[in-house]
Structure formats: C-alpha cells, structure tokens
Design an enzyme around this catalytic site. Structure first.
Site, PDB file in Angstrom:
ATOM      1  N   SER A  56       0.814  -1.219   0.000  1.00  8.90           N
ATOM      2  CA  SER A  56       0.000   0.000   0.000  1.00  8.90           C
ATOM      3  C   SER A  56       0.850   1.272   0.000  1.00  8.90           C
ATOM      4  O   SER A  56       0.466   2.275  -0.609  1.00  8.90           O
ATOM      5  CB  SER A  56      -0.961  -0.006   1.191  1.00  8.90           C
ATOM      6  OG  SER A  56      -0.250  -0.063   2.407  1.00  8.90           O
ATOM      7  N   CYS A  86      -6.789  -6.342   0.043  1.00 10.56           N
ATOM      8  CA  CYS A  86      -5.556  -6.309   0.831  1.00 10.56           C
ATOM      9  C   CYS A  86      -4.943  -4.894   0.855  1.00 10.56           C
ATOM     10  O   CYS A  86      -5.476  -4.025   1.520  1.00 10.56           O
ATOM     11  CB  CYS A  86      -4.597  -7.385   0.343  1.00 10.56           C
ATOM     12  SG  CYS A  86      -3.412  -7.852   1.606  1.00 10.56           S
ATOM     13  N   ARG A 115      -2.591  -2.138   9.174  1.00  7.20           N
ATOM     14  CA  ARG A 115      -1.704  -2.825   8.213  1.00  7.20           C
ATOM     15  C   ARG A 115      -1.006  -4.006   8.879  1.00  7.20           C
ATOM     16  O   ARG A 115      -0.651  -3.928  10.057  1.00  7.20           O
ATOM     17  CB  ARG A 115      -0.607  -1.869   7.711  1.00  7.20           C
ATOM     18  CG  ARG A 115      -1.062  -0.882   6.676  1.00  7.20           C
ATOM     19  CD  ARG A 115       0.115  -0.039   6.202  1.00  7.20           C
ATOM     20  NE  ARG A 115       1.075  -0.828   5.445  1.00  7.20           N
ATOM     21  CZ  ARG A 115       2.386  -0.747   5.587  1.00  7.20           C
ATOM     22  NH1 ARG A 115       2.929   0.062   6.481  1.00  7.20           N
ATOM     23  NH2 ARG A 115       3.180  -1.496   4.851  1.00  7.20           N
ATOM     24  N   ARG A 147       0.231 -11.155   4.396  1.00  6.56           N
ATOM     25  CA  ARG A 147       0.565  -9.929   5.142  1.00  6.56           C
ATOM     26  C   ARG A 147      -0.628  -8.982   5.179  1.00  6.56           C
ATOM     27  O   ARG A 147      -0.529  -7.786   4.841  1.00  6.56           O
ATOM     28  CB  ARG A 147       1.800  -9.245   4.553  1.00  6.56           C
ATOM     29  CG  ARG A 147       3.062 -10.117   4.648  1.00  6.56           C
ATOM     30  CD  ARG A 147       4.302  -9.449   4.109  1.00  6.56           C
ATOM     31  NE  ARG A 147       4.600  -8.189   4.791  1.00  6.56           N
ATOM     32  CZ  ARG A 147       5.037  -8.083   6.036  1.00  6.56           C
ATOM     33  NH1 ARG A 147       5.229  -9.168   6.761  1.00  6.56           N
ATOM     34  NH2 ARG A 147       5.305  -6.921   6.560  1.00  6.56           N
ATOM     35  N   HIS A 182      -7.333 -12.245  -0.826  1.00  5.98           N
ATOM     36  CA  HIS A 182      -7.046 -12.181  -2.271  1.00  5.98           C
ATOM     37  C   HIS A 182      -7.887 -13.176  -3.059  1.00  5.98           C
ATOM     38  O   HIS A 182      -7.400 -14.271  -3.370  1.00  5.98           O
ATOM     39  CB  HIS A 182      -5.571 -12.539  -2.517  1.00  5.98           C
ATOM     40  CG  HIS A 182      -4.596 -11.524  -2.047  1.00  5.98           C
ATOM     41  ND1 HIS A 182      -4.089 -10.553  -2.876  1.00  5.98           N
ATOM     42  CD2 HIS A 182      -4.030 -11.328  -0.831  1.00  5.98           C
ATOM     43  CE1 HIS A 182      -3.242  -9.790  -2.201  1.00  5.98           C
ATOM     44  NE2 HIS A 182      -3.187 -10.244  -0.958  1.00  5.98           N
ATOM     45  N   GLU A 184      -8.562 -13.150  -6.094  1.00  5.69           N
ATOM     46  CA  GLU A 184      -8.110 -13.240  -7.498  1.00  5.69           C
ATOM     47  C   GLU A 184      -7.162 -14.413  -7.726  1.00  5.69           C
ATOM     48  O   GLU A 184      -6.839 -14.716  -8.867  1.00  5.69           O
ATOM     49  CB  GLU A 184      -7.445 -11.916  -7.927  1.00  5.69           C
ATOM     50  CG  GLU A 184      -6.075 -11.618  -7.336  1.00  5.69           C
ATOM     51  CD  GLU A 184      -6.122 -11.100  -5.901  1.00  5.69           C
ATOM     52  OE1 GLU A 184      -7.207 -11.095  -5.289  1.00  5.69           O
ATOM     53  OE2 GLU A 184      -5.051 -10.712  -5.379  1.00  5.69           O
TER      54      GLU A 184
HETATM   55  N1  GLN Z   1       1.123  -5.558   3.823  1.00 10.78           N
HETATM   56  C1  GLN Z   1       0.772  -4.930   2.574  1.00 10.78           C
HETATM   57  C2  GLN Z   1       0.567  -3.427   2.738  1.00 10.78           C
HETATM   58  O1  GLN Z   1       0.646  -2.908   3.791  1.00 10.78           O
HETATM   59  C3  GLN Z   1      -0.471  -5.539   1.962  1.00 10.78           C
HETATM   60  C4  GLN Z   1      -0.200  -6.955   1.540  1.00 10.78           C
HETATM   61  C5  GLN Z   1      -0.971  -7.405   0.341  1.00 10.78           C
HETATM   62  O2  GLN Z   1      -1.588  -6.612  -0.372  1.00 10.78           O
HETATM   63  N2  GLN Z   1      -0.882  -8.684   0.067  1.00 10.78           N
HETATM   64  O3  GLN Z   1       0.310  -2.774   1.778  1.00 10.78           O
END
Ligand code: GLN
Length: 202
Positions: A56, A86, A115, A147, A182, A184
């Site tokens: 992000s 995500c 996050r 994550r 996710h 996708e």
């Molecule tokens: N940890 C990532 C973030 O802070 C997000 C992880 C992901 O999109 N798979 O952007």
C-alpha cells in the site's frame, strides 16, 4: 430483430504496483471489460476500479506521482464503485494504523484498518469463510491472506460481510467493497462477480 445484450461494465485495475493481471483476468471471467489504469485519462474511461493487493505504501506513492490520487478521490466522491483487496483495502480506509509516516489513502470507507495485522503472528494463511452478498453464500470462499490488514473500527454505514480472528475482513459501504484477502488467486470468481454487479447496477 436484434438481441441487445447488457453491455459489460468497463472496470479498471489500478496498475501502478501489485497483482494487476490476476484481477484483470478474474474480472474478465466475471463478465467485465477489464483494463489496466495508469493515467488519469484511463481512469476517466472506466465505470469502476479495482485497487489490487501489493504494497500500500508503494501504491500510495506511485498514485500520487502519476497524478491519480486526486482523480481517484474525486471519482469515489461521485460514487464510482471501487473494490480494494488487501493493500487495496488499506487504500480505501478513511483511517489506517501502522502506516508509513506520510502514507495517504484514497479513503471512502468509514473504517480504521491496521496494516500487517495478522502478520505479527503469521505472515500468510488460508481459511474458508462465509461471505454475505455473493452468489451461493452457503458455499464458503477460500480466503488467502498475505501480510493482510484487518479492520479495527467500522462506522454506521459500513456493512461487515465476513470476519476472521474476531475482526471484519470483508466490508461494503455503498459502492465501495474491500477484502483483507485475495480472491483473485483462487479461481473462485464470486467476489469479482459481486463487484461487477455493483458496477452494473449503478
Ligand atoms: N502488507 C501490505 C501493505 O501494507 C499488503 C499486503 C498485500 O496486499 N498482500 O500494503
């Protein structure tokens, strides 16, 4: 006599960083005309937008460099449907925790998202979840968390569609949809179909 088909909505995938092609493919299979979006002119052409998973802080920085941050905020304010997965969920949150010092989001969903929330225990995991609003909701979706963020606060207008570990991981506020996981990467396109329906109904 000619038969008119309902036109497929044209849905952009924000293509500055992250798993863009997987979303383009899933949206196509879910009945959309899917295109990558890198420029403000391309954004102007779409009926809806997916903000993919990735990182992000990078998506934020590059969106600002490419002049997409303000136009995306403006389209959200006008009611354009957006689905964030995500990192994309993080970017749709009005407020974030554990973000980088200067990290900005597009916002739009009245929620606080943390996050890497699961990542403090386990980096990545998969689980079956029931998700409200999709077709055949009795059949769980395979939710892949990488994550991943979770939601720590939602406002009154936010509908929680699924929870994991006691936290919302799928939410909807009007035309805005967000998941911590996710869809996708699983071959189950029901989340993308829900988003295509939101774009079509608008
Ligand atoms: N940890 C990532 C973030 O802070 C997000 C992880 C992901 O999109 N798979 O952007």
């Amino acid at each position: 006599m000619t038969t008119r088909h309902t036109a497929a909505p044209r849905i952009g995938v924000l293509a500055v960083q992250g798993d863009v092609l997987e979303h383009v493919r899933a949206l196509g299979l879910a009945g959309a005309d899917a295109v990558p979006v890198r420029r403000p002119g391309e954004l102007a052409d779409v009926d809806g937008l997916v903000v993919p998973g990735g990182e992000s802080t990078t998506i934020d920085r590059l969106s600002r460099i490419f002049g997409l941050h303000e136009p995306i905020r403006a389209r959200i304010a006008e009611g354009m449907p957006v689905y964030g997965s995500c990192a994309g969920m993080i970017q749709l949150a009005d407020e974030i925790l554990d973000g980088h010092r200067d990290q900005q989001t597009f916002g739009g969903i009245d929620m606080t998202v943390r996050r890497n929330a699961f990542g403090r225990q386990v980096d990545s995991f998969e689980t079956d979840l029931h998700l409200a609003g999709i077709e055949d909701p009795e059949r769980p979706v395979r939710a892949v968390f990488i994550r991943a963020p979770w939601v720590e606060r939602v406002g009154d207008r936010v509908e929680v569609l699924a929870e994991a570990a006691g936290h919302p991981v799928a939410v909807r506020q009007g035309n805005l949809l967000a998941t911590s996981f996710h869809p996708e990467v699983t071959g189950d396109h029901r989340v993308h179909e829900l988003f295509v329906r939101i774009c079509r109904d608008r």
